[in-house]
Design a protein around this motif. Structure first.
Motif, PDB file in Angstrom:
ATOM      1  N   LEU A  62       0.769  -7.066  -3.703  1.00 19.67           N
ATOM      2  CA  LEU A  62       2.019  -6.975  -4.458  1.00 19.67           C
ATOM      3  C   LEU A  62       1.558  -8.048  -5.186  1.00 19.67           C
ATOM      4  O   LEU A  62       1.484  -7.265  -6.478  1.00 19.67           O
ATOM      5  N   GLN A  63       0.801  -9.096  -5.278  1.00 23.36           N
ATOM      6  CA  GLN A  63       0.691 -10.245  -7.111  1.00 23.36           C
ATOM      7  C   GLN A  63      -0.048  -9.614  -7.757  1.00 23.36           C
ATOM      8  O   GLN A  63      -0.217  -9.545  -8.388  1.00 23.36           O
ATOM      9  N   ASP A  64      -1.069  -9.450  -7.008  1.00 23.18           N
ATOM     10  CA  ASP A  64      -2.730  -8.504  -7.374  1.00 23.18           C
ATOM     11  C   ASP A  64      -2.460  -7.834  -8.237  1.00 23.18           C
ATOM     12  O   ASP A  64      -2.227  -7.468  -9.795  1.00 23.18           O
ATOM     13  N   ALA A  65      -1.210  -6.404  -7.653  1.00 27.18           N
ATOM     14  CA  ALA A  65      -1.201  -5.327  -8.471  1.00 27.18           C
ATOM     15  C   ALA A  65      -0.111  -4.961  -9.344  1.00 27.18           C
ATOM     16  O   ALA A  65       0.233  -4.783  -9.865  1.00 27.18           O
ATOM     17  N   SER A  66       0.811  -6.300  -9.492  1.00 19.98           N
ATOM     18  CA  SER A  66       1.363  -6.770  -9.995  1.00 19.98           C
ATOM     19  C   SER A  66       1.156  -7.595 -11.397  1.00 19.98           C
ATOM     20  O   SER A  66       2.348  -8.062 -12.245  1.00 19.98           O
ATOM     21  N   GLN A  67       0.017  -7.922 -11.475  1.00 14.97           N
ATOM     22  CA  GLN A  67      -0.192  -9.525 -12.035  1.00 14.97           C
ATOM     23  C   GLN A  67       0.768 -10.270 -11.935  1.00 14.97           C
ATOM     24  O   GLN A  67       0.870 -11.299 -12.231  1.00 14.97           O
ATOM     25  N   GLY A  68       1.144 -10.798 -10.427  1.00 15.84           N
ATOM     26  CA  GLY A  68       1.680 -11.800 -10.978  1.00 15.84           C
ATOM     27  C   GLY A  68       3.541 -11.524 -10.362  1.00 15.84           C
ATOM     28  O   GLY A  68       4.711 -12.739 -10.698  1.00 15.84           O
ATOM     29  N   ARG A  69       3.581 -10.316 -11.945  1.00 11.25           N
ATOM     30  CA  ARG A  69       5.225 -10.562 -11.780  1.00 11.25           C
ATOM     31  C   ARG A  69       5.745  -9.643 -10.469  1.00 11.25           C
ATOM     32  O   ARG A  69       7.095  -9.850 -10.513  1.00 11.25           O
ATOM     33  N   SER A  90      11.830   4.376   2.667  1.00 10.08           N
ATOM     34  CA  SER A  90      12.919   4.198   1.275  1.00 10.08           C
ATOM     35  C   SER A  90      11.957   2.347   0.931  1.00 10.08           C
ATOM     36  O   SER A  90      11.370   2.594  -0.359  1.00 10.08           O
ATOM     37  N   LEU A  91      11.861   1.607   2.080  1.00 14.11           N
ATOM     38  CA  LEU A  91      10.990   0.697   1.595  1.00 14.11           C
ATOM     39  C   LEU A  91       9.243   0.379   1.381  1.00 14.11           C
ATOM     40  O   LEU A  91       8.821   0.069   0.843  1.00 14.11           O
ATOM     41  N   ARG A  92       8.874   1.153   2.470  1.00 16.21           N
ATOM     42  CA  ARG A  92       7.756   1.138   2.453  1.00 16.21           C
ATOM     43  C   ARG A  92       7.253   2.227   1.020  1.00 16.21           C
ATOM     44  O   ARG A  92       5.815   1.844   0.553  1.00 16.21           O
ATOM     45  N   ALA A  93       8.045   3.061   0.437  1.00 18.40           N
ATOM     46  CA  ALA A  93       7.880   3.754  -0.600  1.00 18.40           C
ATOM     47  C   ALA A  93       7.844   2.781  -1.731  1.00 18.40           C
ATOM     48  O   ALA A  93       6.640   3.001  -2.993  1.00 18.40           O
ATOM     49  N   GLU A  94       8.353   1.709  -1.767  1.00 25.96           N
ATOM     50  CA  GLU A  94       9.140   0.963  -3.106  1.00 25.96           C
ATOM     51  C   GLU A  94       7.255  -0.496  -2.927  1.00 25.96           C
ATOM     52  O   GLU A  94       7.091  -0.416  -4.270  1.00 25.96           O
ATOM     53  N   LEU A  95       7.217  -0.120  -1.167  1.00 31.09           N
ATOM     54  CA  LEU A  95       6.113  -1.278  -1.608  1.00 31.09           C
ATOM     55  C   LEU A  95       4.630  -0.535  -1.896  1.00 31.09           C
ATOM     56  O   LEU A  95       3.806  -1.327  -2.435  1.00 31.09           O
ATOM     57  N   GLY A  99       2.277  -1.816  -4.892  1.00 33.00           N
ATOM     58  CA  GLY A  99       1.351  -2.330  -4.849  1.00 33.00           C
ATOM     59  C   GLY A  99       0.222  -2.119  -4.211  1.00 33.00           C
ATOM     60  O   GLY A  99      -0.919  -1.747  -4.515  1.00 33.00           O
ATOM     61  N   GLY A 100       0.611  -0.245  -4.830  1.00 32.42           N
ATOM     62  CA  GLY A 100      -0.728   0.380  -4.322  1.00 32.42           C
ATOM     63  C   GLY A 100      -1.644   0.814  -3.071  1.00 32.42           C
ATOM     64  O   GLY A 100      -1.044   0.530  -2.144  1.00 32.42           O
ATOM     65  N   ALA A 101      -2.013   1.163  -3.183  1.00 34.43           N
ATOM     66  CA  ALA A 101      -3.141   1.258  -1.903  1.00 34.43           C
ATOM     67  C   ALA A 101      -3.939   0.756  -0.843  1.00 34.43           C
ATOM     68  O   ALA A 101      -3.308   1.191   0.435  1.00 34.43           O
ATOM     69  N   VAL A 103      -1.433  -1.824  -0.117  1.00 32.35           N
ATOM     70  CA  VAL A 103       0.265  -1.839   0.871  1.00 32.35           C
ATOM     71  C   VAL A 103      -0.082  -0.750   1.968  1.00 32.35           C
ATOM     72  O   VAL A 103      -0.305  -0.702   2.812  1.00 32.35           O
ATOM     73  N   ASP A 104      -0.630   1.210   1.846  1.00 28.68           N
ATOM     74  CA  ASP A 104      -0.677   2.005   2.934  1.00 28.68           C
ATOM     75  C   ASP A 104      -2.225   1.139   3.510  1.00 28.68           C
ATOM     76  O   ASP A 104      -1.745   1.471   4.213  1.00 28.68           O
ATOM     77  N   ALA A 105      -3.268   0.957   3.497  1.00 31.93           N
ATOM     78  CA  ALA A 105      -4.034   0.297   4.165  1.00 31.93           C
ATOM     79  C   ALA A 105      -3.311  -0.804   4.834  1.00 31.93           C
ATOM     80  O   ALA A 105      -3.488  -0.888   6.167  1.00 31.93           O
ATOM     81  N   LEU A 106      -2.730  -1.724   4.187  1.00 27.70           N
ATOM     82  CA  LEU A 106      -2.353  -2.946   5.569  1.00 27.70           C
ATOM     83  C   LEU A 106      -1.329  -2.245   6.079  1.00 27.70           C
ATOM     84  O   LEU A 106      -1.516  -2.712   7.751  1.00 27.70           O
ATOM     85  N   LEU A 107      -0.357  -0.852   5.610  1.00 28.28           N
ATOM     86  CA  LEU A 107       0.918  -1.007   6.537  1.00 28.28           C
ATOM     87  C   LEU A 107      -0.010  -0.474   7.539  1.00 28.28           C
ATOM     88  O   LEU A 107       0.487  -0.320   9.732  1.00 28.28           O
ATOM     89  N   ALA A 108      -1.035   0.539   7.455  1.00 27.52           N
ATOM     90  CA  ALA A 108      -2.240   1.349   8.562  1.00 27.52           C
ATOM     91  C   ALA A 108      -2.307   0.213   9.461  1.00 27.52           C
ATOM     92  O   ALA A 108      -2.872   0.480  10.891  1.00 27.52           O
ATOM     93  N   ARG A 109      -3.313  -0.712   9.438  1.00 24.58           N
ATOM     94  CA  ARG A 109      -3.550  -1.931  10.058  1.00 24.58           C
ATOM     95  C   ARG A 109      -3.361  -2.348  10.603  1.00 24.58           C
ATOM     96  O   ARG A 109      -3.092  -2.861  11.957  1.00 24.58           O
ATOM     97  N   TYR A 110      -1.700  -3.197  10.223  1.00 19.95           N
ATOM     98  CA  TYR A 110      -0.965  -3.541  11.019  1.00 19.95           C
ATOM     99  C   TYR A 110       0.384  -3.367  11.879  1.00 19.95           C
ATOM    100  O   TYR A 110       0.987  -4.321  12.266  1.00 19.95           O
ATOM    101  N   VAL A 111       0.915  -2.276  10.499  1.00 21.10           N
ATOM    102  CA  VAL A 111       2.216  -1.859  11.276  1.00 21.10           C
ATOM    103  C   VAL A 111       2.425  -0.378  12.587  1.00 21.10           C
ATOM    104  O   VAL A 111       2.675  -0.959  13.225  1.00 21.10           O
ATOM    105  N   ASP A 112       1.323  -0.112  11.709  1.00 22.08           N
ATOM    106  CA  ASP A 112       1.311   1.548  12.607  1.00 22.08           C
ATOM    107  C   ASP A 112      -0.333   1.598  12.980  1.00 22.08           C
ATOM    108  O   ASP A 112       0.256   2.665  14.775  1.00 22.08           O
TER     109      ASP A 112
END
Length: 113
Positions: A62-69, A90-95, A99-101, A103-112
């Protein structure tokens, strides 16, 4: 944790103990949460290692994608709002939007998984 007032050596020690991106997740966090709710106490310790790794990597994405914002701090209230530990769509969509792609990879690896 990294912003706490603890000595840096202590923060590094805790970080190295729990955050291990190279370690393959045992199971997805959603599945571990279900097992724990059903009474399987053996799932609980994995929340500390696998959960800490997921949240550390998610925060970095999230920090990398937003340049710290943006950071994980922006989403903590939404994460705490779900008593069953699930991540609403809705939270997944916001993340993903923040955070971009990665986030998808992290959700797939660690959550789903």
């Amino acid at each position: 944790m990294r912003q706490s007032r603890q000595p840096q050596a202590e923060k590094d020690k805790v970080w190295q103990l729990f955050v291990k991106p190279e370690r393959a997740p045992a199971q997805g966090l959603a599945r571990l949460e279900r097992r724990h709710r059903e009474g399987d106490k053996s799932a609980y310790p994995l929340f500390y290692s696998q959960g800490a790794t997921f949240f550390a990597l998610l925060d970095q994405a999230l920090q990398d994608a937003s340049q710290g914002r943006r950071s994980l701090d922006d989403f903590i209230a939404q994460l705490r709002a779900e008593p069953d530990g699930s991540l609403p769509d809705s939270l997944r969509a916001e993340l993903r939007a923040a955070g971009g792609a990665r986030v998808d990879a992290l959700l797939a690896r660690y959550v789903d998984a």
